[in-house]
Scaffold this active site. Structure first.
Site, PDB file in Angstrom:
ATOM      1  CB  SER A 198      37.498  71.217 -19.729  1.00  0.00           C
ATOM      2  OG  SER A 198      37.512  69.921 -19.154  1.00  0.00           O
ATOM      3  CD  GLU A 246      37.517  76.926 -23.558  1.00  0.00           C
ATOM      4  OE1 GLU A 246      36.446  77.545 -23.446  1.00  0.00           O
ATOM      5  OE2 GLU A 246      37.692  75.781 -23.098  1.00  0.00           O
ATOM      6  CD  GLU A 257      25.456  74.179 -23.563  1.00  0.00           C
ATOM      7  OE1 GLU A 257      26.288  74.801 -24.275  1.00  0.00           O
ATOM      8  OE2 GLU A 257      24.326  73.884 -23.952  1.00  0.00           O
ATOM      9  CG  LEU A 258      31.586  70.189 -23.821  1.00  0.00           C
ATOM     10  CD1 LEU A 258      32.019  69.012 -24.677  1.00  0.00           C
ATOM     11  CD2 LEU A 258      31.753  69.878 -22.343  1.00  0.00           C
ATOM     12  CB  CYS A 281      32.967  78.495 -23.064  1.00  0.00           C
ATOM     13  SG  CYS A 281      31.280  78.760 -22.532  1.00  0.00           S
TER      14      CYS A 281
END
Length: 419
Positions: A174, A321, A193-194, A227
């Site tokens: 996250s 998200e 890597e979000l 994601c």
């Protein structure tokens, strides 16, 4: 580890490919029951785990440098340079729950390929895949102490972040957690890597039947817990009504239920609190004036595949998200305005564009503020050797085996003077 020959590192990776292939069904079943991922998606992820280690085995013997001319000025006459890449040192890896095999592989396999020892913290809810990877690595001739797979709580991950002996932190998860880790990690290199709220544009000239199947996949595969899952669907006004109705009809046919059943497409979300959160966001969107087209109902951790339209742009279901089986429809008439709508996000991971117009393709590539643009497919598409990563709040750096290997190495220069 750094002194291992390239062929020796390649042999370790090749052993993993063989053993993961032999344990394919076990890995898929463990993922299915642990994460609630539908069995077909679980099998697909095991296939990608194998692909990622195979790519790393190939790249492990391609670590090259460059001979460089330095005599660009009189003072450098008689000088020559040579540079090579060397392992950065011990690495720290933290992987998420949604792709516990392949996202762990995207950290572990490049580290093995370049010769970096590592510690890996798998997600608290899905540690089994990483433990099996460790079990396979323990069968190899890696030097003692090369790796540790250490399941821990989020609080227990502090040393993965702050220990100065670790030279790189690679985190997938996250945004809130990722940026906090970056702030506390000291001098080490950081790859993040979000999250994302990925958008797909469906232009008037798109093949709607083809786009339908891909958008349904992008929005709802593995219950939307990706994601780069499709969260925003931006449709040209000329085809909006038709494509909306196609999407709603197709969404209502998706089979939800036991992830162990082969016809299941929608399984449970990772935890009931996540399903409750997303259900609340859907209700907030409707209360703000949005229209519920289908879905929206929840039973335990199961949230039905949900489509909304006419949702205000400042609602959470648009700006944050979702990380679940929910997508929001909107319409456009001007292609540049559609690109601007994609960019009106704090995230920038990948975007998809369905168009047959070559010039629009290049406009999208030039102007979309994302890490990757996918033409005639959804942003959810990824191949494991391509550069993958985001901009803005979606992260730093790139994965994809060769690109991760670059992050896990440093350039060491050699300058030669001929007197």
């Amino acid at each position: 580890m750094a002194r291992m020959a390239s062929y020796e590192r390649q042999a370790v990776l090749a052993h993993c490919v063989t053993r993961f292939t032999e344990r394919f069904d076990e890995l898929a079943y463990a993922l299915c029951v642990e994460a609630g991922k539908p069995i077909k998606d679980s099998e697909g992820e095991v296939g990608r785990l194998i692909d990622t280690f195979r790519i790393a085995a190939e790249e492990s013997v391609r670590m090259t440098g460059e001979v460089q001319s330095l005599d660009i000025a009189p003072r450098a006459k008689g000088y020559q340079g040579i540079w090579k890449r060397v392992p950065i040192g011990p690495c720290s890896f933290i992987s998420p729950f949604n792709f516990p095999l392949n996202l762990a592989a995207h950290k572990i396999a490049p580290a093995l390929a370049v010769g970096c020892p590592f510690v890996m913290k798998p997600a608290s809810r899905t540690p089994l895949g990483a433990i099996i990877i460790g079990e396979v690595l323990a069968e190899t001739d890696l030097p003692k102490g090369t790796f540790s797979i250490l399941p821990a709580s989020r609080d227990g991950a502090d040393l993965f972040t702050t220990d100065e002996r670790l030279k790189l932190l690679s985190f997938t998860g996250s945004p809130d957690v990722g940026w906090d880790l970056k702030a506390r990690c000291g001098k080490k290199k950081v790859v993040l890597e979000l999250g994302g709220n990925a958008a797909v544009i469906v232009d008037a000239d798109a093949d709607l039947d083809d786009a339908l199947e891909r958008v349904i996949f992008g929005a709802f595969y593995q219950s939307g817990q990706s994601c780069i899952g499709v969260q925003r669907i931006i449709i040209h006004a000329d085809v909006y009504d038709r494509f909306r109705d196609m999407l709603v009809d197709r969404t209502k046919t998706l089979v939800a239920g036991d992830p162990k059943q082969r016809d299941t497409f929608i399984g449970p979300m990772i935890h009931i609190k996540e399903a409750t959160r997303l259900e609340t966001w859907v209700k907030e969107a409707v209360a703000s004036g949005g229209k519920l087209l289908c879905g929206g109902n929840r039973e335990g951790a199961m949230l039905a595949a949900t489509l909304l339209e006419a949702v205000p742009a400042d609602t959470k279901i648009v700006t944050e998200e979702a990380f679940g089986p929910v997508a929001v429809l909107s319409r456009f008439t001007d292609f540049n305005a559609a690109l601007a709508e994609v960019n009106a996000s704090k995230f920038g991971l990948q975007a998809g564009v369905f168009t047959r117009d070559l010039f629009k393709m290049f406009d999208a590539w030039d102007h979309l503020d994302v890490g990757g643009v996918v033409i005639n497919d959804v942003p959810s598409y990824r191949v494991d050797n391509m550069p993958y990563g985001g901009v803005k709040d979606s992260g730093l750096g790139r994965e994809g085996v060769r690109f991760a290997m670059e992050d896990m190495t440093e350039i060491r220069n050699l300058v030669i003077r001929r007197p």
